[in-house]
Design a protein around this motif. Structure first.
Motif, PDB file in Angstrom:
ATOM      1  N   ASP A   5      95.659   4.204  80.008  1.00 49.30           N
ATOM      2  CA  ASP A   5      95.330   3.769  81.653  1.00 49.30           C
ATOM      3  C   ASP A   5      94.217   2.930  81.472  1.00 49.30           C
ATOM      4  O   ASP A   5      94.159   2.207  81.689  1.00 49.30           O
ATOM      5  CB  ASP A   5      95.285   4.530  83.069  1.00 49.30           C
ATOM      6  CG  ASP A   5      94.940   5.468  83.252  1.00 49.30           C
ATOM      7  OD1 ASP A   5      94.079   6.371  82.178  1.00 49.30           O
ATOM      8  OD2 ASP A   5      94.411   6.201  84.542  1.00 49.30           O
ATOM      9  N   ILE A   6      92.917   3.870  80.951  1.00 47.96           N
ATOM     10  CA  ILE A   6      91.714   3.880  81.183  1.00 47.96           C
ATOM     11  C   ILE A   6      91.945   2.030  79.891  1.00 47.96           C
ATOM     12  O   ILE A   6      90.892   0.998  79.983  1.00 47.96           O
ATOM     13  CB  ILE A   6      90.687   4.623  80.968  1.00 47.96           C
ATOM     14  CG1 ILE A   6      90.483   5.383  81.873  1.00 47.96           C
ATOM     15  CG2 ILE A   6      89.643   4.024  80.036  1.00 47.96           C
ATOM     16  CD1 ILE A   6      89.813   6.600  81.946  1.00 47.96           C
ATOM     17  N   ALA A   7      92.255   3.128  78.526  1.00 49.49           N
ATOM     18  CA  ALA A   7      92.263   1.777  77.001  1.00 49.49           C
ATOM     19  C   ALA A   7      93.011   0.922  77.827  1.00 49.49           C
ATOM     20  O   ALA A   7      92.391  -0.483  77.113  1.00 49.49           O
ATOM     21  CB  ALA A   7      92.684   3.337  76.291  1.00 49.49           C
ATOM     22  N   ALA A   8      94.640   0.671  78.498  1.00 46.58           N
ATOM     23  CA  ALA A   8      95.076  -0.711  78.663  1.00 46.58           C
ATOM     24  C   ALA A   8      94.296  -1.099  79.374  1.00 46.58           C
ATOM     25  O   ALA A   8      94.746  -2.511  79.798  1.00 46.58           O
ATOM     26  CB  ALA A   8      96.356   0.288  79.410  1.00 46.58           C
ATOM     27  N   SER A   9      93.470  -0.805  80.639  1.00 49.16           N
ATOM     28  CA  SER A   9      92.084  -1.662  81.097  1.00 49.16           C
ATOM     29  C   SER A   9      91.290  -2.723  80.404  1.00 49.16           C
ATOM     30  O   SER A   9      90.833  -3.538  80.721  1.00 49.16           O
ATOM     31  CB  SER A   9      91.389  -0.578  82.234  1.00 49.16           C
ATOM     32  OG  SER A   9      90.420  -0.263  81.310  1.00 49.16           O
ATOM     33  N   GLN A  55      82.867  15.103  75.071  1.00 43.92           N
ATOM     34  CA  GLN A  55      82.729  16.303  73.922  1.00 43.92           C
ATOM     35  C   GLN A  55      82.027  17.378  75.031  1.00 43.92           C
ATOM     36  O   GLN A  55      80.897  17.434  75.601  1.00 43.92           O
ATOM     37  CB  GLN A  55      81.887  16.266  72.767  1.00 43.92           C
ATOM     38  CG  GLN A  55      81.939  17.221  71.727  1.00 43.92           C
ATOM     39  CD  GLN A  55      83.276  17.657  71.309  1.00 43.92           C
ATOM     40  OE1 GLN A  55      84.226  16.789  70.751  1.00 43.92           O
ATOM     41  NE2 GLN A  55      83.761  18.864  71.048  1.00 43.92           N
ATOM     42  N   PRO A  56      82.872  18.611  75.671  1.00 41.50           N
ATOM     43  CA  PRO A  56      82.294  19.001  76.612  1.00 41.50           C
ATOM     44  C   PRO A  56      80.867  20.066  76.389  1.00 41.50           C
ATOM     45  O   PRO A  56      80.395  20.755  76.594  1.00 41.50           O
ATOM     46  CB  PRO A  56      83.471  19.912  76.755  1.00 41.50           C
ATOM     47  CG  PRO A  56      84.628  19.851  75.495  1.00 41.50           C
ATOM     48  CD  PRO A  56      84.233  18.610  75.137  1.00 41.50           C
ATOM     49  N   LYS A  82      82.801  -1.714  79.659  1.00 45.85           N
ATOM     50  CA  LYS A  82      83.498  -2.292  81.173  1.00 45.85           C
ATOM     51  C   LYS A  82      83.163  -1.270  81.599  1.00 45.85           C
ATOM     52  O   LYS A  82      82.587  -1.377  83.000  1.00 45.85           O
ATOM     53  CB  LYS A  82      85.673  -2.238  80.512  1.00 45.85           C
ATOM     54  CG  LYS A  82      86.036  -2.712  81.971  1.00 45.85           C
ATOM     55  CD  LYS A  82      87.409  -1.788  82.080  1.00 45.85           C
ATOM     56  CE  LYS A  82      88.043  -2.268  83.001  1.00 45.85           C
ATOM     57  NZ  LYS A  82      88.167  -0.994  83.945  1.00 45.85           N
ATOM     58  N   GLU A  83      83.062  -0.255  81.478  1.00 46.28           N
ATOM     59  CA  GLU A  83      83.000   1.251  82.852  1.00 46.28           C
ATOM     60  C   GLU A  83      81.302   1.396  82.606  1.00 46.28           C
ATOM     61  O   GLU A  83      81.216   1.941  84.396  1.00 46.28           O
ATOM     62  CB  GLU A  83      83.559   2.589  82.349  1.00 46.28           C
ATOM     63  CG  GLU A  83      84.202   2.482  81.600  1.00 46.28           C
ATOM     64  CD  GLU A  83      85.720   1.994  83.326  1.00 46.28           C
ATOM     65  OE1 GLU A  83      85.088   2.642  84.175  1.00 46.28           O
ATOM     66  OE2 GLU A  83      87.492   1.975  83.275  1.00 46.28           O
ATOM     67  N   GLY A  84      80.793   0.922  81.874  1.00 49.87           N
ATOM     68  CA  GLY A  84      78.856   0.797  82.505  1.00 49.87           C
ATOM     69  C   GLY A  84      78.519   2.547  82.116  1.00 49.87           C
ATOM     70  O   GLY A  84      79.341   2.971  81.497  1.00 49.87           O
ATOM     71  N   SER A  85      77.090   2.318  82.409  1.00 50.92           N
ATOM     72  CA  SER A  85      75.786   3.413  82.069  1.00 50.92           C
ATOM     73  C   SER A  85      76.768   5.004  82.873  1.00 50.92           C
ATOM     74  O   SER A  85      76.119   5.727  81.682  1.00 50.92           O
ATOM     75  CB  SER A  85      74.390   3.231  82.139  1.00 50.92           C
ATOM     76  OG  SER A  85      74.645   2.708  83.450  1.00 50.92           O
ATOM     77  N   LYS A  86      77.162   5.008  83.987  1.00 54.74           N
ATOM     78  CA  LYS A  86      77.598   5.987  84.494  1.00 54.74           C
ATOM     79  C   LYS A  86      78.625   6.580  83.911  1.00 54.74           C
ATOM     80  O   LYS A  86      79.311   8.121  84.347  1.00 54.74           O
ATOM     81  CB  LYS A  86      77.924   5.767  86.031  1.00 54.74           C
ATOM     82  CG  LYS A  86      76.543   5.646  86.505  1.00 54.74           C
ATOM     83  CD  LYS A  86      76.411   5.493  87.797  1.00 54.74           C
ATOM     84  CE  LYS A  86      74.683   4.455  88.798  1.00 54.74           C
ATOM     85  NZ  LYS A  86      74.658   4.812  89.604  1.00 54.74           N
ATOM     86  N   PHE A  87      79.234   6.324  82.794  1.00 54.75           N
ATOM     87  CA  PHE A  87      80.089   6.346  82.559  1.00 54.75           C
ATOM     88  C   PHE A  87      80.295   7.047  80.998  1.00 54.75           C
ATOM     89  O   PHE A  87      79.413   6.378  79.882  1.00 54.75           O
ATOM     90  CB  PHE A  87      81.608   5.307  83.029  1.00 54.75           C
ATOM     91  CG  PHE A  87      83.208   5.917  82.133  1.00 54.75           C
ATOM     92  CD1 PHE A  87      83.984   6.567  82.991  1.00 54.75           C
ATOM     93  CD2 PHE A  87      83.789   5.643  80.724  1.00 54.75           C
ATOM     94  CE1 PHE A  87      85.657   7.179  83.129  1.00 54.75           C
ATOM     95  CE2 PHE A  87      84.572   6.456  80.273  1.00 54.75           C
ATOM     96  CZ  PHE A  87      85.493   6.131  81.134  1.00 54.75           C
ATOM     97  N   SER A  88      81.023   8.267  80.600  1.00 54.48           N
ATOM     98  CA  SER A  88      81.176   7.606  79.285  1.00 54.48           C
ATOM     99  C   SER A  88      82.873   8.164  78.497  1.00 54.48           C
ATOM    100  O   SER A  88      83.873   8.928  78.515  1.00 54.48           O
ATOM    101  CB  SER A  88      80.720   9.462  79.162  1.00 54.48           C
ATOM    102  OG  SER A  88      81.103  10.175  77.741  1.00 54.48           O
TER     103      SER A  88
END
Length: 226
Positions: free
Chosen positions: A160-164, A197-198, A187-193
């Motif tokens: 879903d995120i990739a399709a966006s 990788q945990p 698209k998601e910005g700096s607050k999103f990774s």
């Protein structure tokens, strides 16, 4: 009598190792032969004990069918404890006949001469071993272990995120992966990774390094250089 491990078994994470009852230190001319062994001591990790006990039983049954009367004793250890125990018994007559090793553990023991080389022509399916597993049990042109099992790695892909950002199918190459991640990150910005990788997992990181033609170290003139 000093005993020497003949082999260790490799996996994409493990190896086995077989020990001889006698080695080159025995000058009597009457050293025991592995074929004369009436009992085997096998060290496995608790992974085998908890997750595939039926496989262990099947392996035991196959050995007993070829060597009637042989007794197989199992000891199970956690990964942090196994090598400490092994190091303590290597110079004694308490060495196990078979020991499960991790592929990253193999090199140190092969270099130190703890394992004796194997004749792969006598091992079933040795010509079908995965290159990565074969390399993990090979040192200086000789084979010291037998591949045991390989672990698979799984990556989660949010369609879903990739399709966006217009990415309709999972990437098949490193270039496609980084391109898709760049689009998602933008698209998601700096607050999103976009890439998660945990942990600082060098196993995962080295997959990308090797894919790009790199390595941890290379041998030059008999020395390893990072």
């Amino acid at each position: 009598m000093k005993r020497k491990l003949i082999a260790a078994i490799g996996i994409a994470g493990m190896m086995f190792s077989i020990a001889a009852c006698g080695d080159s230190d025995d000058k009597s001319g009457g050293s025991d032969k592995a074929g004369d062994t009436k009992a085997l001591t096998v060290w496995l990790t608790v992974d085998a004990q908890n997750n595939w006990p039926e496989l262990v039983k099947a392996a035991d049954a196959a050995i007993k069918a070829k060597h009637p009367g042989i007794k197989i004793n199992h000891e199970y250890y956690g990964w942090p404890d196994k090598n400490t125990k092994l190091d303590a018994v290597l110079a004694t007559d308490k060495v196990p006949d078979v020991v499960e090793m991790g592929n990253t553990e193999m090199l140190g023991y092969m270099v130190k001469g703890a394992f004796a080389p194997l004749d792969t022509s006598k091992l079933e399916n040795s010509d079908a071993w995965l290159d990565g597993l074969k390399a993990s049990v090979t040192y200086d042109g000789k084979t010291y272990g037998v591949p045991y099992y390989a672990g698979g790695r799984v990556g989660n892909w949010r369609k879903d995120i990739a399709a966006s950002v217009g990415v309709k199918t999972p990437p098949k190459t490193y270039a496609e992966l980084t391109s898709a991640l760049d689009k998602i990150q933008k698209k998601e910005g700096s607050k999103f990774s976009a890439w998660y990788q945990p942990t600082r997992d060098w196993y995962a990181a080295m997959s990308f390094v090797y894919d790009a033609g790199g390595s941890i170290a290379k041998e030059e003139g008999g020395q390893w250089k990072a």
